[in-house]
Design a protein around this motif. Structure first.
Motif, PDB file in Angstrom:
ATOM      1  N   ALA A  81      20.227 -31.025  47.125  1.00 36.66           N
ATOM      2  CA  ALA A  81      20.504 -30.525  48.470  1.00 36.66           C
ATOM      3  C   ALA A  81      21.153 -31.601  49.334  1.00 36.66           C
ATOM      4  N   ALA A  82      20.804 -32.881  49.086  1.00 37.61           N
ATOM      5  CA  ALA A  82      21.328 -33.981  49.905  1.00 37.61           C
ATOM      6  C   ALA A  82      22.704 -34.442  49.458  1.00 37.61           C
ATOM      7  N   GLY A  83      23.204 -33.922  48.335  1.00 38.06           N
ATOM      8  CA  GLY A  83      24.579 -34.223  47.961  1.00 38.06           C
ATOM      9  C   GLY A  83      24.786 -34.948  46.656  1.00 38.06           C
ATOM     10  N   ALA A  84      23.746 -35.106  45.819  1.00 38.23           N
ATOM     11  CA  ALA A  84      23.954 -35.724  44.507  1.00 38.23           C
ATOM     12  C   ALA A  84      24.924 -34.879  43.687  1.00 38.23           C
ATOM     13  N   ASP A  85      25.798 -35.552  42.943  1.00 35.82           N
ATOM     14  CA  ASP A  85      26.799 -34.856  42.125  1.00 35.82           C
ATOM     15  C   ASP A  85      26.276 -34.487  40.746  1.00 35.82           C
TER      16      ASP A  85
END
Length: 278
Positions: free
Chosen positions: A232-236
């Motif tokens: 949710a925080a943006g890890a790919d």
């Protein structure tokens, strides 16, 4: 085909260290089936040598030649790309003959000779962030690999190959025996390094030196919430060490995901990715 796809969640998974063919292939075949449900695919991970153990008596793995042979058998049997750690510059070219991705352990992420040797192979490289480093501090590590790749490459090939560098967040030391994850790190490292950022959910719940006999302990109950929060925080991408019997694994058992619980977590992560990324 790129092993680090730009716009699809991918997964690095496997046992901490290469074990018997039965174990390696059991995990690999499970991951090959699961890969059909992961948009960016799965990279199989196992180390041939755990060279950075705290205790001299800790299990290290099968070693270079035997370990690479085991990884090659997994690749042939499953069709998955394979990743392993490198600890010495002279190992990089040898390892690159067999595996698809070289990984730089967190404790070695500032070792210039190692980073440059890994980059010079032309293979994709995943650099794990040191537990003491701030996100922007990883820019230098990535630039060392990029610089080595650019030597002898044409401009277009260099640009394409440089997409195949990733950095991994694996938590930051909090006191002496615990790690915390700053969820801002994914956006900050991606901007600083211009590279995909992977979240190592299993090493982030490690408790160094807090296990029996001074071995690393862990709190695997926090793997699922941290995994979903990171997506949710943006890890790919995600990194999840897994084992069918973590309690009897030779290395890092307390912070590994049980294999029979992996699918549910990965499917939830894929759903979260879809909801967030649209």
């Amino acid at each position: 085909m790129t092993v680090f796809p730009a716009n699809a969640l991918f997964l690095i998974a496997g046992p901490c260290v290469a074990e018997s063919d039965d174990l390696n292939l059991r995990v690999g075949e499970h991951l090959a089936r699961l890969a059909e449900r992961v948009p960016g695919g799965i990279i199989y991970k196992a180390s041939f040598d755990k060279a950075n153990r705290s205790n001299a008596s800790a299990a290290r793995g099968p070693g270079l030649q035997e370990g690479l042979a085991a990884l090659e058998r997994v690749a042939r049997a499953t069709g998955l790309p394979v990743l392993t750690d490198v600890h010495l510059p002279e190992h990089c070219a040898i390892v690159a003959e067999v595996v698809d991705v070289l990984q730089i352990p967190a404790f070695l992420c500032r070792q210039t000779d190692l980073l440059e040797a890994a980059g010079a192979t032309g293979k994709p490289v995943n650099i794990k962030k040191g537990q003491w480093m701030h996100p922007e501090g990883m820019r230098g590590a990535v630039e060392k690999v990029r610089r080595a790749r650019e030597s002898g490459m044409g401009n277009r090939e260099s640009v394409l190959r440089n997409r195949e560098i990733a950095v991994t967040e694996r938590g930051t030391f909090y006191g002496y025996g615990d790690l915390v994850v700053d969820m801002r790190s994914f956006m900050r490292m991606r901007k600083a390094c211009e590279a995909p950022v992977i979240f190592d959910a299993t090493h982030s719940v490690q408790r160094p030196g807090q296990g029996e006999g001074g071995a690393s302990g862990g709190a695997r109950e926090f793997i699922p919430p941290l995994t979903l929060a990171a997506v949710a925080a943006g890890a790919d991408a995600l990194f999840l060490e897994t084992h069918p019997d973590p309690a009897n694994a030779p290395s890092d058992g307390p912070n590994m995901m049980p294999l029979d619980r992996l699918n549910d977590l990965v499917e939830r992560a894929v759903q979260t990715w879809g909801a967030i990324r649209g």
